[in-house]
Write an enzyme that holds these catalytic residues in place. Structure first.
Site, mmCIF file in Angstrom:
data_model
loop_
_atom_site.group_PDB
_atom_site.id
_atom_site.type_symbol
_atom_site.label_atom_id
_atom_site.label_comp_id
_atom_site.label_asym_id
_atom_site.label_seq_id
_atom_site.Cartn_x
_atom_site.Cartn_y
_atom_site.Cartn_z
ATOM 1 N N LYS A 140 -6.543 -11.996 -11.029
ATOM 2 C CA LYS A 140 -7.690 -12.039 -10.119
ATOM 3 C C LYS A 140 -8.703 -10.927 -10.450
ATOM 4 O O LYS A 140 -8.296 -9.822 -10.798
ATOM 5 C CB LYS A 140 -7.146 -11.841 -8.693
ATOM 6 C CG LYS A 140 -8.110 -12.181 -7.612
ATOM 7 C CD LYS A 140 -7.462 -12.016 -6.245
ATOM 8 C CE LYS A 140 -8.548 -11.846 -5.211
ATOM 9 N NZ LYS A 140 -8.069 -11.362 -3.940
ATOM 10 N N LYS B 33 -12.042 -5.185 -7.915
ATOM 11 C CA LYS B 33 -13.017 -4.095 -8.052
ATOM 12 C C LYS B 33 -12.375 -2.830 -8.597
ATOM 13 O O LYS B 33 -13.037 -1.961 -9.126
ATOM 14 C CB LYS B 33 -13.732 -3.823 -6.734
ATOM 15 C CG LYS B 33 -12.860 -3.337 -5.614
ATOM 16 C CD LYS B 33 -13.730 -3.050 -4.408
ATOM 17 C CE LYS B 33 -12.865 -2.941 -3.167
ATOM 18 N NZ LYS B 33 -13.543 -3.299 -1.968
ATOM 19 N N LYS C 145 0.840 -1.211 0.000
ATOM 20 C CA LYS C 145 0.000 0.000 0.000
ATOM 21 C C LYS C 145 0.865 1.248 0.000
ATOM 22 O O LYS C 145 0.513 2.270 -0.565
ATOM 23 C CB LYS C 145 -0.922 0.012 1.214
ATOM 24 C CG LYS C 145 -2.061 -0.975 1.083
ATOM 25 C CD LYS C 145 -3.183 -0.677 2.043
ATOM 26 C CE LYS C 145 -4.322 -1.633 1.815
ATOM 27 N NZ LYS C 145 -5.327 -1.604 2.855
#
Ligand code: TRP
Length: 339
Positions: A199, A202, A115
């Protein structure tokens, strides 16, 4: 007589953007788990603040998420559904556990490293993002949790939780139960529709790769029909992630929403063409999503019911977590207000 059930703790960050990948990997199991475990389902709104910006519609996302829990069959009479920030014990234990955790072990967390990289250099990394795994440990340890259903990406956080709990227990006695990760045994991971080697996510820029639970039904049908298959001749339907990632992915989706295992499906699908197969997947998925969306909207329109659910959830969660917190405080020698 109430039978003993192990405690299961699960949390998700509030988001209205839930994909069928999230559903199949995680949410699909929630309603079944309530029968075998004492379940705590938490909406991790404090965790969401680590990536908060002024455009985050946090309030809306929180209400959306409660509605999703309910639409997926989580029953507030069987399980405890609550919002993390309603149970102040989480922040309190978080501080205490900060003092039993090492800077170096947090620096090793893969999710933090990732992140931090994603943030561009103009955006500073906030301390909450660094501290994230300790708040997660507090969530889990407050309820004497036996099992935490997680994806592989969260496994390292559960290991950290165990290490902190073990360290604390070694100093003060058996205070915390050591939790075990419950990694989804069938490992079904739903892949992108047009690039079935990665994968489903979203945040994909190409929305044709992703099906959201709230997508309108006509676009769901179109996305399935456009999905990537392969050019094997003659075309045959079988499960092989390496050689037939697209077909295998559609099989995973069909299997999850029909609750039939893949071997049984393959027998039923013998001899059909890819186009017919896609029609079957599109048809099953749209019927499934239609029902789910109807139920979701019913809950989502009834805010006073949603508030009642989380109010009652918070009362129960506070009762259970306060016991652990009191125990911790007394072992640490903090003076109690009451006795
Ligand atoms: N980090 C989890 C996620 O983003 C959410 C979460 C917060 C969680 N606290 C937790 C998951 C405790 C399991 C247990 O998916």
């Amino acid at each position: 007589m109430t039978s003993f059930k192990p405690v299961l703790f699960s949390a998700i960050q509030p988001s209205g953007n839930i994909t069928i990948g999230n559903y199949i990997g995680t949410m699909r199991h929630w309603s079944k788990m309530q029968n075998d475990y004492n379940c705590f389902y938490c909406i991790a709104d404090l965790h969401a603040l680590t990536t908060y910006n002024k455009h985050s519609c946090l309030k809306k996302s929180i209400l959306d998420t409660i509605s999703f829990y309910l639409a997926c069959g989580v029953d507030p009479n069987k399980s405890i559904i609550f919002i993390q920030s309603h149970v102040y014990q989480h922040s309190q234990l978080n501080w205490i556990l900060n003092c039993f955790s090492q800077f170096s072990e947090l620096l090793r967390m893969n999710q933090f490293k990732m992140k931090r990289q994603i943030k561009n250099r103009y955006e500073k990394t906030n301390v909450g993002l660094f501290n994230y795994p300790i708040l997660m440990a507090s969530d889990i340890l407050l309820y004497q949790t036996n099992f935490v259903p997680v994806g592989r990406d969260q496994k390292q956080h559960i290991e950290l939780t165990r290490n902190i709990a073990y360290r604390f227990n070694s100093l003060y006695g058996d205070i915390f139960t050591l939790p075990e990760p419950l990694i989804n045994e069938c490992g079904s991971k739903i892949m992108s529709l047009l690039e079935p080697n990665k994968k489903m996510s979203k945040s994909d820029i190409n929305k044709n790769n992703v099906i959201f639970l709230l997508d309108d039904i006509s676009s769901v049908i179109l996305k399935i029909k456009q999905s990537m298959t392969d050019s094997e001749q003659p075309c045959r339907i079988y499960y092989d992630i390496e050689r037939k990632p697209g077909i295998s992915n559609l099989l995973e989706i069909l299997s999850a929403i029909t609750n039939k295992n893949i071997d049984i499906l393959l027998k039923e699908l013998q001899g059909i063409m890819y186009r017919e197969f896609k029609d079957i997947v599109a048809d099953s998925l749209s019927k499934f999503l239609y029902k789910m969306q109807k139920s979701y909207i019913n809950y989502r329109c009834d805010e006073s019911y949603l508030k009642k659910v989380v109010y009652e959830g918070a009362i129960k969660a506070r009762l259970k977590s306060e016991k652990t917190l009191q125990n911790v405080c007394s072992k640490l020698g903090l003076v109690s207000l009451f006795k």
